[in-house]
Design an enzyme around this catalytic site. Structure first.
Site, PDB file in Angstrom:
ATOM      1  N   THR A 201     -32.015  35.060  12.363  1.00 14.60           N
ATOM      2  CA  THR A 201     -31.116  35.897  11.559  1.00 14.60           C
ATOM      3  C   THR A 201     -29.724  35.256  11.584  1.00 14.60           C
ATOM      4  O   THR A 201     -29.362  34.619  12.566  1.00 14.60           O
ATOM      5  CB  THR A 201     -31.050  37.301  12.208  1.00 14.60           C
ATOM      6  OG1 THR A 201     -32.293  37.937  11.981  1.00 14.60           O
ATOM      7  CG2 THR A 201     -29.929  38.158  11.655  1.00 14.60           C
ATOM      8  N   GLY A 231     -34.881  46.759   9.303  1.00 17.62           N
ATOM      9  CA  GLY A 231     -34.333  46.503  10.638  1.00 17.62           C
ATOM     10  C   GLY A 231     -32.899  46.972  10.764  1.00 17.62           C
ATOM     11  O   GLY A 231     -32.404  47.782   9.964  1.00 17.62           O
ATOM     12  N   ASP A 232     -32.217  46.452  11.773  1.00 20.18           N
ATOM     13  CA  ASP A 232     -30.830  46.863  12.039  1.00 20.18           C
ATOM     14  C   ASP A 232     -29.815  46.142  11.160  1.00 20.18           C
ATOM     15  O   ASP A 232     -28.696  46.624  10.977  1.00 20.18           O
ATOM     16  CB  ASP A 232     -30.484  46.587  13.508  1.00 20.18           C
ATOM     17  CG  ASP A 232     -30.565  45.096  13.830  1.00 20.18           C
ATOM     18  OD1 ASP A 232     -31.568  44.456  13.427  1.00 20.18           O
ATOM     19  OD2 ASP A 232     -29.630  44.558  14.455  1.00 20.18           O
ATOM     20  N   THR A 252     -27.981  40.355  16.495  1.00 19.39           N
ATOM     21  CA  THR A 252     -29.278  39.725  16.248  1.00 19.39           C
ATOM     22  C   THR A 252     -30.219  40.014  17.413  1.00 19.39           C
ATOM     23  O   THR A 252     -29.816  39.934  18.578  1.00 19.39           O
ATOM     24  CB  THR A 252     -29.159  38.209  16.013  1.00 19.39           C
ATOM     25  OG1 THR A 252     -30.479  37.675  15.870  1.00 19.39           O
ATOM     26  CG2 THR A 252     -28.437  37.482  17.141  1.00 19.39           C
TER      27      THR A 252
END
Ligand code: ASP
Length: 335
Positions: A201, A231-232, A252
């Site tokens: 990421t 995801g976040d 990450t």
């Protein structure tokens, strides 16, 4: 005539101290950039010398280009977007070209961006055809009433802004295909890796000469993630956060933990409410709270004074910065 010349001189005299003051203020204002290319089991056994070199070259190129623009007066938002776009274009990282495969063998991309001067933010999730999701996130921030747009809705919304679109296969790379095939054999359909592996990421946080902090993150998520999983990285406060009063953060790691721990905002909150330094706050969250939860990963961040933090509880984190003294450093493994 004479009186108008007099007025102009008076005007110039009045303006001079204001202009020179604001310029000298800019000169004293530190500028800095910090970037990451993912955390995980990043060690010399897993990343060969050639790959290490390629990764470092891209990071250096991104930092050099960003720093040059920053010195020429570019805003933190522009530099964040530009640097993340460079990283999205590099197949070494799990963002844009080189994104991981989901359980259906497709790529669903998440990205977000935040402006620390206004607390404005924008994000997209599960987009499949936008070449540079970070630019779509910025469009959502600047041109919509919303913070996060998902999938087709996001793609339709940004259509009129002339972003480059691509077939989903554009994001394919042999390396990610191999990882996907291997994970399916080892752990079955739809499973996430048991041990968090290196994923790549990307993220960037910038402090500009106007004292403004911006942060951005972009990812393909986790290999073999359930179709539709978000995801976040596009979640403000988890994957990305920026506030001029405190810091900018890009996360990450395994997103599920970063969301539950509200990691990026938690670091900012410790600074705001408990007066922690960035480094102390980042360590408390990543090395204690997140670790206790079982969350693998790391963060990059900088504060309003240009102090940089790069904290990770994994073996390594691909990272680099240009500090307030102008020094550039790029690293992959633990110190
Ligand atoms: N945080 C990302 C996600 O969970 C993955 C990563 O950072 O490698 O989608």
């Amino acid at each position: 005539m004479k009186s108008s010349i007099f007025c102009w001189i008076l005007y110039a005299l009045l303006l001079f101290p204001i202009i020179s003051f604001s310029q000298s203020e800019n000169n004293n204002q530190p500028i800095a950039i910090v970037i990451h290319g993912g955390a995980g089991n990043i060690n010399p056994q897993n990343i060969g010398l050639e790959e290490q070199k390629r990764i470092k070259n891209v990071l250096k190129f991104a930092l050099d280009t960003g720093y040059r623009q920053l010195k020429n007066g570019a805003t933190s938002l522009d530099v964040v977007e530009m640097i993340v776009k460079i990283l999205e274009g590099a197949p070494e990282f799990n963002a844009g070209k080189g994104a991981v495969f989901n359980s259906e063998g497709k790529h669903e991309l998440d990205a977000s961006i935040m402006d620390g001067s206004s607390l404005n933010a924008g994000a997209v999730s599960g987009v499949m055809h936008i070449k540079n999701p970070i630019s779509a996130a910025r469009i959502v921030m600047e041109h919509s009433r919303h913070v996060l747009l998902n999938g087709e809705g996001a793609e339709n919304f940004v259509e009129k802004f002339d972003l480059e679109t691509v077939d989903n296969e554009y994001f394919d790379t042999d390396k990610r295909k191999k990882q996907f095939d291997q994970i399916k054999v080892n752990e079955g359909e739809g499973s996430l890796p048991k041990n968090y592996q290196k994923f790549g990421t990307v993220g960037c946080v910038v402090l500009d000469q106007y004292g403004n902090i911006a942060a951005g993150t972009s990812t393909g998520g986790l290999t073999n993630k359930q179709y539709g999983r978000i995801g976040d990285s596009p979640i403000i406060g988890a994957g990305t956060y920026a506030n001029n009063k405190t810091c900018g953060i890009s996360s990450t790691g395994v997103g599920e933990y970063f969301m539950r721990g509200v990691v990026a905002y938690d670091i900012s909150a410790l600074m705001e409410y408990k007066n922690y330094t960035l480094e102390k706050a980042a360590k408390a969250v990543v090395m204690e709270k997140l670790k206790e939860m079982g969350g693998d990963g790391g963060i990059i961040g900088l504060d309003k004074g240009g102090n940089i933090s790069m904290v990770f509880n994994t073996e390594g984190m691909i990272r680099g910065f240009v500090g307030k003294d102008g020094n550039t450093e790029v690293k992959l493994f633990a110190d």
